[in-house]
Scaffold this motif. Structure first.
Motif, PDB file in Angstrom:
ATOM      1  N   PRO A   1       7.178   5.351  11.353  1.00 14.11           N
ATOM      2  CA  PRO A   1       5.666   5.669  11.788  1.00 14.11           C
ATOM      3  C   PRO A   1       4.700   4.612  11.178  1.00 14.11           C
ATOM      4  CG  PRO A   1       6.570   7.841  11.444  1.00 14.11           C
ATOM      5  CD  PRO A   1       7.579   6.729  10.882  1.00 14.11           C
ATOM      6  N   MET A   2       4.631   4.291   9.699  1.00 19.18           N
ATOM      7  CA  MET A   2       3.675   3.383   9.155  1.00 19.18           C
ATOM      8  C   MET A   2       4.550   2.715   8.015  1.00 19.18           C
ATOM      9  SD  MET A   2      -0.272   4.442   8.646  1.00 19.18           S
ATOM     10  CE  MET A   2       0.084   5.993   7.403  1.00 19.18           C
ATOM     11  N   ALA A   3       3.932   1.334   8.048  1.00 15.62           N
ATOM     12  CA  ALA A   3       4.776   0.683   6.801  1.00 15.62           C
ATOM     13  C   ALA A   3       3.901   0.329   5.582  1.00 15.62           C
ATOM     14  CB  ALA A   3       5.128  -0.797   7.327  1.00 15.62           C
ATOM     15  N   MET A   4       4.122   1.091   4.558  1.00 13.87           N
ATOM     16  CA  MET A   4       3.187   0.928   3.383  1.00 13.87           C
ATOM     17  C   MET A   4       4.244   1.586   2.072  1.00 13.87           C
ATOM     18  SD  MET A   4      -0.428   1.812   2.261  1.00 13.87           S
ATOM     19  CE  MET A   4      -0.473   3.347   1.337  1.00 13.87           C
ATOM     20  N   GLY A   5       4.081   0.805   1.087  1.00 14.84           N
ATOM     21  CA  GLY A   5       4.961   1.335  -0.017  1.00 14.84           C
ATOM     22  C   GLY A   5       3.780   1.448  -1.294  1.00 14.84           C
ATOM     23  N   THR A   6       4.438   2.092  -2.463  1.00 21.62           N
ATOM     24  CA  THR A   6       3.580   2.409  -3.353  1.00 21.62           C
ATOM     25  C   THR A   6       4.279   1.406  -4.674  1.00 21.62           C
ATOM     26  OG1 THR A   6       4.905   4.434  -3.717  1.00 21.62           O
ATOM     27  CG2 THR A   6       3.213   4.763  -2.624  1.00 21.62           C
ATOM     28  N   ASN A   7       5.151   0.721  -4.586  1.00 21.34           N
ATOM     29  CA  ASN A   7       5.618  -0.034  -5.685  1.00 21.34           C
ATOM     30  C   ASN A   7       4.524  -0.929  -6.423  1.00 21.34           C
ATOM     31  OD1 ASN A   7       8.311  -1.119  -7.285  1.00 21.34           O
ATOM     32  ND2 ASN A   7       7.323  -2.899  -6.801  1.00 21.34           N
ATOM     33  N   ASP A   8       4.055  -1.648  -5.645  1.00 22.39           N
ATOM     34  CA  ASP A   8       2.844  -2.734  -5.961  1.00 22.39           C
ATOM     35  C   ASP A   8       1.489  -2.087  -6.361  1.00 22.39           C
ATOM     36  OD1 ASP A   8       5.021  -4.268  -5.774  1.00 22.39           O
ATOM     37  OD2 ASP A   8       3.979  -5.572  -4.032  1.00 22.39           O
ATOM     38  N   GLN A   9       1.366  -0.728  -6.087  1.00 20.84           N
ATOM     39  CA  GLN A   9       0.013   0.291  -6.424  1.00 20.84           C
ATOM     40  C   GLN A   9      -1.142  -0.392  -5.650  1.00 20.84           C
ATOM     41  OE1 GLN A   9      -0.214   0.860 -10.589  1.00 20.84           O
ATOM     42  NE2 GLN A   9       1.487   2.386 -10.420  1.00 20.84           N
ATOM     43  N   TRP A  10      -1.536  -1.665  -6.104  1.00 20.86           N
ATOM     44  CA  TRP A  10      -2.773  -2.425  -5.216  1.00 20.86           C
ATOM     45  C   TRP A  10      -2.562  -2.012  -3.577  1.00 20.86           C
ATOM     46  CZ3 TRP A  10      -3.312  -5.941  -1.749  1.00 20.86           C
ATOM     47  CH2 TRP A  10      -2.185  -6.493  -1.223  1.00 20.86           C
ATOM     48  N   GLU A  11      -1.398  -2.112  -3.279  1.00 17.70           N
ATOM     49  CA  GLU A  11      -1.217  -2.066  -2.017  1.00 17.70           C
ATOM     50  C   GLU A  11      -1.854  -0.501  -1.239  1.00 17.70           C
ATOM     51  OE1 GLU A  11       2.111  -2.087   1.463  1.00 17.70           O
ATOM     52  OE2 GLU A  11       2.748  -2.284  -0.550  1.00 17.70           O
ATOM     53  N   ALA A  12      -1.396   0.483  -1.913  1.00 17.28           N
ATOM     54  CA  ALA A  12      -1.836   1.918  -1.918  1.00 17.28           C
ATOM     55  C   ALA A  12      -3.252   2.075  -2.059  1.00 17.28           C
ATOM     56  CB  ALA A  12      -1.031   2.823  -2.742  1.00 17.28           C
ATOM     57  N   ALA A  13      -3.857   1.177  -2.710  1.00 19.42           N
ATOM     58  CA  ALA A  13      -5.356   1.421  -2.929  1.00 19.42           C
ATOM     59  C   ALA A  13      -6.132   0.590  -1.942  1.00 19.42           C
ATOM     60  CB  ALA A  13      -5.796   1.018  -4.323  1.00 19.42           C
TER      61      ALA A  13
ATOM     62  N   TYR B   1       5.626   9.890   6.545  1.00 21.30           N
ATOM     63  CA  TYR B   1       5.626   8.972   7.608  1.00 21.30           C
ATOM     64  C   TYR B   1       5.814   7.373   7.135  1.00 21.30           C
ATOM     65  CZ  TYR B   1       2.919  12.872   9.721  1.00 21.30           C
ATOM     66  OH  TYR B   1       2.667  14.007  10.055  1.00 21.30           O
ATOM     67  N   LEU B   2       6.054   7.328   5.930  1.00 19.75           N
ATOM     68  CA  LEU B   2       6.397   5.935   5.296  1.00 19.75           C
ATOM     69  C   LEU B   2       7.679   5.445   5.207  1.00 19.75           C
ATOM     70  CD1 LEU B   2       3.507   6.000   2.626  1.00 19.75           C
ATOM     71  CD2 LEU B   2       3.315   5.311   4.899  1.00 19.75           C
ATOM     72  N   GLY B   3       8.669   6.273   5.744  1.00 18.35           N
ATOM     73  CA  GLY B   3       9.952   6.006   5.687  1.00 18.35           C
ATOM     74  C   GLY B   3      10.787   6.122   4.331  1.00 18.35           C
ATOM     75  N   ASP B   4      11.744   6.205   4.529  1.00 17.46           N
ATOM     76  CA  ASP B   4      12.804   6.466   3.123  1.00 17.46           C
ATOM     77  C   ASP B   4      12.441   5.217   2.381  1.00 17.46           C
ATOM     78  OD1 ASP B   4      13.774   8.717   4.357  1.00 17.46           O
ATOM     79  OD2 ASP B   4      15.582   7.514   4.985  1.00 17.46           O
ATOM     80  N   GLY B   5      12.401   5.654   0.856  1.00 14.86           N
ATOM     81  CA  GLY B   5      12.436   4.628  -0.192  1.00 14.86           C
ATOM     82  C   GLY B   5      10.897   4.054  -0.157  1.00 14.86           C
ATOM     83  N   PHE B   6      10.048   4.529   0.194  1.00 13.57           N
ATOM     84  CA  PHE B   6       8.566   3.843   0.461  1.00 13.57           C
ATOM     85  C   PHE B   6       8.316   3.702  -1.081  1.00 13.57           C
ATOM     86  CE2 PHE B   6       7.446   8.404   0.227  1.00 13.57           C
ATOM     87  CZ  PHE B   6       6.374   8.505  -0.669  1.00 13.57           C
TER      88      PHE B   6
ATOM     89  N   GLN C   1       9.003   0.393  -2.223  1.00 11.68           N
ATOM     90  CA  GLN C   1       8.876  -0.709  -1.233  1.00 11.68           C
ATOM     91  C   GLN C   1       7.630  -1.551  -1.727  1.00 11.68           C
ATOM     92  OE1 GLN C   1       8.812   0.819   2.761  1.00 11.68           O
ATOM     93  NE2 GLN C   1       6.574  -0.286   3.142  1.00 11.68           N
ATOM     94  N   THR C   2       7.778  -2.774  -1.793  1.00 14.97           N
ATOM     95  CA  THR C   2       6.910  -3.882  -2.249  1.00 14.97           C
ATOM     96  C   THR C   2       5.818  -4.269  -1.044  1.00 14.97           C
ATOM     97  OG1 THR C   2       8.060  -5.887  -1.669  1.00 14.97           O
ATOM     98  CG2 THR C   2       8.417  -4.750  -3.827  1.00 14.97           C
ATOM     99  N   TYR C   3       4.855  -4.895  -1.217  1.00 13.22           N
ATOM    100  CA  TYR C   3       3.859  -5.334  -0.131  1.00 13.22           C
ATOM    101  C   TYR C   3       4.452  -6.194   0.971  1.00 13.22           C
ATOM    102  CZ  TYR C   3      -0.048  -8.167   1.675  1.00 13.22           C
ATOM    103  OH  TYR C   3      -0.921  -8.735   2.344  1.00 13.22           O
ATOM    104  N   PRO C   4       5.608  -7.365   0.178  1.00  8.79           N
ATOM    105  CA  PRO C   4       6.084  -8.254   1.111  1.00  8.79           C
ATOM    106  C   PRO C   4       7.170  -7.331   2.016  1.00  8.79           C
ATOM    107  CG  PRO C   4       5.978  -9.330  -0.992  1.00  8.79           C
ATOM    108  CD  PRO C   4       5.439  -7.865  -1.100  1.00  8.79           C
ATOM    109  N   ASP C   5       7.698  -6.369   1.346  1.00  9.49           N
ATOM    110  CA  ASP C   5       8.675  -5.272   2.244  1.00  9.49           C
ATOM    111  C   ASP C   5       7.948  -4.817   3.256  1.00  9.49           C
ATOM    112  OD1 ASP C   5      10.707  -5.793   0.594  1.00  9.49           O
ATOM    113  OD2 ASP C   5      10.351  -4.035  -0.582  1.00  9.49           O
TER     114      ASP C   5
END
Length: 415
Positions: free
Chosen positions: A175-187, A233-238, A241-245
């Motif tokens: 449903p939606m592409a976003m990860g939390t590995n890089d943190q800044w992406e989530a913010a 909704y972020l998919g398995d392993g979010f 998941q990095t920003y480039p991912d």
């Protein structure tokens, strides 16, 4: 001392000849990826309408810019015009006497208070850079996927989650592409994207700076509650998941929605082989005012020690003009001119983003002005809090308290 008519005429001719010589203005910048744009479009357009003034664009590596420009300004070797990063880095240059005060320039009336905020003193009494461009937050979506699933772009929070549910239920797309590995992406693409809807943009941001609101207040906590609802909704392993991912998941057509900054547009246009659309951060009810983060990105100021102040001001006034806005906005889709003059943007996705300025209240990221000068740094702390909210490793209330406690430890606003 006596002057003969011939001597006066000779002096006048010499003065006129000197004035008629071309003046070359050197522009310092970290945007080395913009070199071709300046050489092919901006410089020729300016020089065509301003005979006698030549421009030389001399960019350097982005990672080296802050230290290098400080050194050059200190040594007196910097160019006439200085590209300005937003907020504290440029404010420090102004306080050191390196940037000229541009407050009295007529061209400054072409910009809103929000646009100028990144290049002003804390009391907004002095403006030292002309705003050039901003980036806008929202959501980019796969139009082909939406058409396939019979979906339309959501406007309200309820519609937003209903769309995510339908995409998840179908199973063809994440449903939606976003990860939390890089943190800044989530913010940046999470909290600062949807947050202004809850704290009412500038109203909340300025109240936080004044100490009239706290990060423990409901309007600052609720965005974390909403972010936590994104997790399924972020998919398995979010979590890994990095920003480039995230970018790749979307451009490869595996995800239907991408929480975005408009700077993605040019790259997505090149990499995605499907039609794209965009929708603004959802409101709670259709009758509510919408808010967008129209975040200031780059400005340009005048070296206080330039030997060509009048020519430099002529260029700065041109940067504030509709002509510059149209060139810049179309050459770099997703980087939007900040002047109040309407600009025709040819890229349809970029045009969708910039059209929201006419519908919504604009604001900038809540942590960027004043509130991230101390330790702990509120911007960096918000990265971790946003990732934690999505993953559910802390409650929204706990996150708000941690952030406010950190801010209280060093920031004492005037009451």
């Amino acid at each position: 001392m006596k002057f003969t008519p011939i001597a006066i005429l000779a002096a006048t001719l010499l003065s006129s000849a000197a004035y008629a010589e071309d003046v070359t203005l050197t522009i310092e910048s970290w945007r080395n990826d913009d070199l071709k744009l300046w050489q092919d479009k901006i410089i020729p357009a300016f020089e065509a309408s301003n005979p006698g003034i030549k421009l030389k664009f001399t960019p350097m590596a982005p990672t080296e810019y802050n230290s290098a420009i400080n050194s050059k300004l200190g040594a007196g070797t910097a160019g006439d015009l200085i590209s300005c990063r937003p907020f504290d880095a440029s404010l420090a240059l102004y306080k050191a006497g390196y940037l000229e005060d541009l407050t009295s320039m007529d061209a400054m009336s072409n910009f809103s208070d929000v646009a100028k905020a990144a290049w002003q003193t804390d009391d907004a009494a002095h403006t030292f850079c002309v705003p050039m461009a901003s980036v806008i937050h929202g959501f980019i979506y796969n139009k082909d996927a939406f058409d396939e699933l019979g979906l339309t772009a959501p406007e309200t929070e309820e519609e937003f989650f209903a769309v995510l549910d339908k995409i998840k239920e179908d199973g063809s797309y994440i449903p939606m592409a976003m990860g939390t590995n890089d943190q800044w992406e989530a913010a940046t693409m999470g909290y600062q994207n949807i947050g202004p809807t809850y704290w009412k943009g500038e109203e909340g941001r300025l109240a936080l700076i004044k100490g009239e609101q706290k990060l423990t207040d409901p309007q600052w906590v609720e965005p974390y509650e909403v972010l936590h609802k994104w997790a399924p909704y972020l998919g398995d392993g979010f979590e890994a998941q990095t920003y480039p991912d995230s970018q790749n998941l979307f451009t490869l057509g595996r995800a239907a929605i991408y929480p975005a900054g408009s700077w993605e547009i040019a790259m997505f246009n090149e990499q995605a082989d499907f039609k794209m659309g965009a929708f603004k951060p959802p409101v709670k009810a259709k009758s509510d005012t919408c808010y967008i983060s129209d975040h200031v990105d780059i400005g340009i100021g005048m070296n206080a020690k330039t030997e060509n102040p009048e020519a430099a001001k002529t260029f700065l006034a041109w940067v504030a003009s509709p002509e510059f806005a149209e060139i810049f906005g179309n050459a770099l889709p997703g980087f939007f001119p900040l002047s109040s003059a309407p600009v025709e943007i040819s890229d349809p996705l970029a045009e969708e983003f910039v059209s929201w300025r006419g519908d919504c209240e604009t604001t900038i990221r809540s942590t960027y002005q004043i509130l991230s000068r101390g330790t702990p740094n509120l911007e960096n702390e918000t990265w971790g809090a946003s990732a934690a909210a999505i993953k559910g490793t802390a409650t929204p209330e706990e996150l708000g308290k941690k952030l406010q406690d950190g801010l209280d430890s060093w920031y004492k606003p005037q009451k």
